[in-house]
Design a protein around this motif. Structure first.
Motif, PDB file in Angstrom:
ATOM      1  N   ILE B 200       0.807  -0.981  -0.240  1.00  0.00           N
ATOM      2  CA  ILE B 200      -0.125  -0.195  -0.258  1.00  0.00           C
ATOM      3  C   ILE B 200       0.883   1.105   0.285  1.00  0.00           C
ATOM      4  O   ILE B 200       0.745   2.477  -0.701  1.00  0.00           O
ATOM      5  CB  ILE B 200      -1.019  -0.045   1.210  1.00  0.00           C
ATOM      6  N   LYS B 201       1.742   1.840   0.584  1.00  0.00           N
ATOM      7  CA  LYS B 201       2.897   2.432   0.981  1.00  0.00           C
ATOM      8  C   LYS B 201       3.397   2.739  -0.697  1.00  0.00           C
ATOM      9  O   LYS B 201       3.258   3.802  -1.174  1.00  0.00           O
ATOM     10  CB  LYS B 201       3.995   2.198   2.153  1.00  0.00           C
ATOM     11  N   ARG B 202       4.075   1.254  -1.277  1.00  0.00           N
ATOM     12  CA  ARG B 202       4.519   1.832  -2.186  1.00  0.00           C
ATOM     13  C   ARG B 202       3.000   2.151  -3.424  1.00  0.00           C
ATOM     14  O   ARG B 202       3.843   3.693  -4.220  1.00  0.00           O
ATOM     15  CB  ARG B 202       5.177   0.732  -3.075  1.00  0.00           C
ATOM     16  N   VAL B 203       2.601   2.166  -3.002  1.00  0.00           N
ATOM     17  CA  VAL B 203       1.129   2.195  -4.155  1.00  0.00           C
ATOM     18  C   VAL B 203       1.066   3.889  -4.250  1.00  0.00           C
ATOM     19  O   VAL B 203       1.066   4.974  -4.891  1.00  0.00           O
ATOM     20  CB  VAL B 203      -0.129   1.432  -4.190  1.00  0.00           C
ATOM     21  N   MET B 204       1.010   4.638  -3.347  1.00  0.00           N
ATOM     22  CA  MET B 204       0.474   5.476  -2.616  1.00  0.00           C
ATOM     23  C   MET B 204       1.899   6.488  -2.517  1.00  0.00           C
ATOM     24  O   MET B 204       0.904   8.036  -2.693  1.00  0.00           O
ATOM     25  CB  MET B 204       0.139   5.834  -0.149  1.00  0.00           C
ATOM     26  N   GLU B 205       2.826   6.174  -3.272  1.00  0.00           N
ATOM     27  CA  GLU B 205       3.691   6.738  -2.914  1.00  0.00           C
ATOM     28  C   GLU B 205       3.731   7.601  -4.762  1.00  0.00           C
ATOM     29  O   GLU B 205       4.339   8.627  -4.668  1.00  0.00           O
ATOM     30  CB  GLU B 205       5.100   6.511  -3.063  1.00  0.00           C
ATOM     31  N   MET B 229      -6.706  -2.769   4.608  1.00  0.00           N
ATOM     32  CA  MET B 229      -6.446  -1.758   4.861  1.00  0.00           C
ATOM     33  C   MET B 229      -5.789  -0.363   4.686  1.00  0.00           C
ATOM     34  O   MET B 229      -5.700   0.684   5.414  1.00  0.00           O
ATOM     35  CB  MET B 229      -4.929  -2.626   5.414  1.00  0.00           C
ATOM     36  N   THR B 230      -6.450   0.235   3.270  1.00  0.00           N
ATOM     37  CA  THR B 230      -6.073   0.947   2.517  1.00  0.00           C
ATOM     38  C   THR B 230      -7.542   2.204   3.089  1.00  0.00           C
ATOM     39  O   THR B 230      -6.257   3.279   2.944  1.00  0.00           O
ATOM     40  CB  THR B 230      -5.879   0.733   0.700  1.00  0.00           C
ATOM     41  N   GLU B 231      -7.967   1.446   2.638  1.00  0.00           N
ATOM     42  CA  GLU B 231      -9.352   2.333   3.742  1.00  0.00           C
ATOM     43  C   GLU B 231      -9.208   2.790   4.982  1.00  0.00           C
ATOM     44  O   GLU B 231      -9.229   4.139   5.326  1.00  0.00           O
ATOM     45  CB  GLU B 231     -10.625   1.595   3.639  1.00  0.00           C
ATOM     46  N   GLU B 232      -8.260   2.648   5.932  1.00  0.00           N
ATOM     47  CA  GLU B 232      -8.069   2.912   6.785  1.00  0.00           C
ATOM     48  C   GLU B 232      -6.675   3.699   6.645  1.00  0.00           C
ATOM     49  O   GLU B 232      -7.078   4.817   8.037  1.00  0.00           O
ATOM     50  CB  GLU B 232      -7.585   1.554   8.078  1.00  0.00           C
ATOM     51  N   MET B 233      -6.427   3.556   6.440  1.00  0.00           N
ATOM     52  CA  MET B 233      -5.072   4.413   6.056  1.00  0.00           C
ATOM     53  C   MET B 233      -5.432   5.921   5.719  1.00  0.00           C
ATOM     54  O   MET B 233      -5.421   6.739   5.970  1.00  0.00           O
ATOM     55  CB  MET B 233      -4.190   4.176   4.752  1.00  0.00           C
ATOM     56  N   ILE B 234      -6.295   5.832   4.691  1.00  0.00           N
ATOM     57  CA  ILE B 234      -6.933   7.342   3.766  1.00  0.00           C
ATOM     58  C   ILE B 234      -8.479   7.716   4.722  1.00  0.00           C
ATOM     59  O   ILE B 234      -8.955   8.669   4.253  1.00  0.00           O
ATOM     60  CB  ILE B 234      -6.788   7.009   2.235  1.00  0.00           C
TER      61      ILE B 234
END
Lengths: 414, 264
Positions: B200-205, B229-234
């Motif tokens: 997820i981090k690599r994609v968000m970058e 997990m991505t939903e929680e992150m954003i």
């Protein structure tokens, strides 16, 4: 099967003459190297070549040799040799390819010009850091190898507006080279000779600009990929009548194309601007990739780097200092952005390709948000492709192709 | 019922999987299939299309138009026409979510972030660099290293009580890091969740996100916990289409239909 479109390349007739001039240039250097009949200086491509020529040196340009290593796809085999001797794969791949080739004892000159078996040996190396710091380290390697003097000009970088202080600083560094060059060449500096060389250089620069500006015609008679080949004389022969003669010839041919509406890319649908270095080992592939889709990449920051509008034979040192500092690569991002905006307008481009060259941060202008800022300002979309000027280990052909095709599809939907 | 009814085929020849979709004239998905791409794209695409046609109850003769996309889009004889996976994923996602969206596609070999405006026009796109970080290939490599079947990763990540964060960009360095965590006695579910977080981090970058985010791709299709997990992150809900692995093929089939309509 979805077939790849065959691309018919339109040959520029003047190329035959350019090849002769380039051949003469390399054989003259080779002769001087073998007989030691003339002193040879190595110089950075946007360095103080005019001073060297005016003092009687023949001039070899390692960057030109680096590009030849790239274009012949020899570079990727040479770079690891330099890597293994402590020169990182992350630094300039001109440097690593050139030093690697020297260590291996090979040169692309041998393929192109029978009888030439090595690069000409220097009597002096003169760099200008206006492009990057790597040139200094590159030339330092050869200075140690050949045990010859290493001289340099240290240019201010990230300059927004070129001011008198910048010019005075560089001009004084240029003047400081003279006594050392007199000692090495055995020739007394002659200001009239410098004026003569600078006059020819200015003429070459002016004609080269006119050649590149023909791309503003619709359709464009020239591509960026043509430009990377035909800039050879502007790099290695500026300051000579030969370069002036060549660009007069080329310009005349391109003007005929404009008058006859002859397009460099048949059915020119979109016009793109290229920012950054070419991928030398993929010039033909990239040219075909775009041309096959009816897209002309027709203008670039890179080819414009050999336009020195400020040259003034009546004010030699100051004008050279200004011209070599006004270059795009030396400037701050706001000056660069203003420049690209002018280019977008002048060349009427539909999109911009940024080449993020892994080993050339100074020529990769997409790393500090410029594409996003320019797109917001102009509405002109852009694509960044990852690659390198010489190191094909850093190039993914499939990624590039998919990105470019997707970008063209985006332009079609617009 | 589908005899002699024209249908439209989209075939996404991906680096890892080949996907085929059959659309009827009402743009309904009546057939779909996924097979491994392997080393023979031609055979994989043929097999995949055959399976999709079988599901649709159609014959190859009913295909009015086929369009290929994906990594091997120009290597198969099924169609004379192809479009990039960027365009096809965009089209496929807009079919499900006709609004301004940012699409995150996590495939076997590459990641994409595609931005569309409210009319479905593409504003921009980004693909990952020449690196496996954040792609399905990263998870495949890690599952091999950990000797865990790929399909078990999602379940394991869900069991995590204390995620282990991995710092490296590089797949090889990440593998070393994972070994280090195992030596430190970290639990496998916590490491696997850390691997998901790394993806997820690599994609968000790669790019910023607009308000409405759609996630697609094989990795998303098989690891729904990654979406959570991505939903929680954003901090907001993420839209996922019915067949997240098939959006490229759906987009290709929609293009095929558009071309036919235009031609007719």
């Amino acid at each position: 099967m979805a077939e790849e479109k065959k691309v018919v390349r339109k040959k520029i007739e003047a190329a035959v003459q350019m090849n002769r001039y380039m051949s003469d240039y390399f054989y003259e250097l080779n002769e001087a190297d073998k007989t030691r009949s003339r002193k040879i200086a190595w110089c950075t491509s946007v360095g103080p070549a005019e001073i060297l020529r005016a003092m009687g040196f023949l001039v070899h340009f390692p960057e030109n040799h680096g590009a030849m290593l790239g274009a012949t796809r020899m570079a990727t085999d040479m770079i690891p040799i330099a890597n293994a001797s402590g020169y990182s794969p992350e630094i300039c791949s001109y440097l690593t390819a050139d030093v690697g080739a020297y260590m291996k004892g090979v040169t692309p000159l041998s393929r192109a010009y029978p009888g030439i078996d090595r690069v000409p040996r220097p009597d002096v190396l003169v760099y200008n850091t206006n492009q990057c710091r790597d040139v200094q380290d590159w030339f330092a390697w050869y200075a140690a190898e050949f045990k010859v003097p290493l001289l340099g000009i240290h240019t201010h970088r990230g300059v927004k507006d070129v001011g008198d202080a910048h010019v005075a600083s560089i001009a004084s560094q240029m003047k400081a080279l003279i006594p050392q060059l007199e000692a090495i060449s055995g020739n007394k500096f002659d200001i009239d000779e410098l004026r003569h060389v600078l006059t020819l250089s200015k003429e070459c620069s002016s004609l080269w600009k006119k050649v590149l500006d023909t791309a503003s015609a619709m359709p464009s008679p020239i591509t960026f990929f043509d430009g990377t080949i035909h800039m050879g004389p502007a790099v290695v022969l500026r300051g000579t009548q030969t370069a002036v003669d060549y660009y007069n010839l080329l310009l005349a041919e391109l003007n005929v194309r404009i008058n006859n509406k002859v397009a460099a890319v048949e059915g020119e649908r979109f016009r793109l601007y290229w920012d950054g270095m070419p991928v030398w080992g993929r010039l033909r592939d990239h040219s075909d990739l775009f041309a096959g889709a009816g897209v002309n990449v027709l203008a670039s920051t890179y080819c414009n780097s050999w336009i020195f509008s400020a040259f003034d034979p009546e004010d030699t040192f100051n004008s050279m200092a200004r011209a070599y500092t006004e270059l795009f690569i030396v400037r701050a991002d706001d000056a660069k952005e203003a420049y690209i905006r002018r280019m977008i307008e002048f060349f009427k481009v539909d999109g911009i390709i940024y080449h993020d060259a892994k080993t050339c941060p100074n020529n990769s202008n997409c790393r500090y948000g410029m594409p996003q800022r320019l797109e917001a300002l102009t509405g002109v979309p852009s694509l960044t492709i990852n690659g390198d000027l010489n190191d094909l280990r850093l190039v993914s052909d499939e990624q590039t192709k998919t990105n470019v095709e997707a970008f063209i599809e985006q332009l079609e939907e617009k | 019922m589908k005899d002699f009814q024209p249908v439209f085929a989209g075939i996404d020849v991906g680096a890892s999987r080949t996907k085929a979709v059959i659309l009827d004239c009402a743009q309904q998905i009546i057939g779909r299939a996924v097979v491994k791409s392997g080393t023979d794209f031609e055979a994989a695409s043929h097999q995949c299309l055959t399976l999709a046609l079988l599901m649709a109850g159609c014959t190859a003769e009913q295909i009015a138009k086929a369009m290929t996309t994906g990594y091997g889009r120009k290597n198969v004889a099924i169609s004379q026409e192809s479009k990039t996976e960027i365009s096809c994923h965009a089209r496929g996602c807009y079919y499900y979510f006709p609004q301004t969206i940012t699409i995150i596609d996590i495939g076997g070999q590459d990641n994409k972030i595609i931005k569309l405006d409210e009319s479905g026009k593409r504003l921009s796109f980004k693909m990952n660099r020449k690196c496996a970080a954040g792609t399905g290939a990263f998870l495949e490599e890690m599952s091999t290293r950990l000797d865990i079947p790929l399909e078990n990763l999602d379940g394991l990540a869900r069991q995590s009580m204390s995620m282990v964060e991995l710092g490296s960009f590089c797949t090889v360095f990440s593998a070393t890091e994972v070994l280090e965590k195992i030596r430190q006695g970290k639990k496998v579910p916590d490491i696997v969740k850390g691997l998901f977080f790394s993806v997820i981090k690599r994609v968000m970058e790669m790019d910023s996100l607009s308000e409405h985010v759609v996630m697609t791709g094989g990795v998303v299709a098989h690891n729904s916990y990654l979406v959570k997990m991505t939903e929680e992150m954003i901090g907001r809900r993420i839209l996922v289409p019915d067949f997240p692995q098939l959006t490229g093929a759906i987009g290709a089939a929609l293009y095929a239909q558009t071309i036919m309509n235009y031609e007719l």
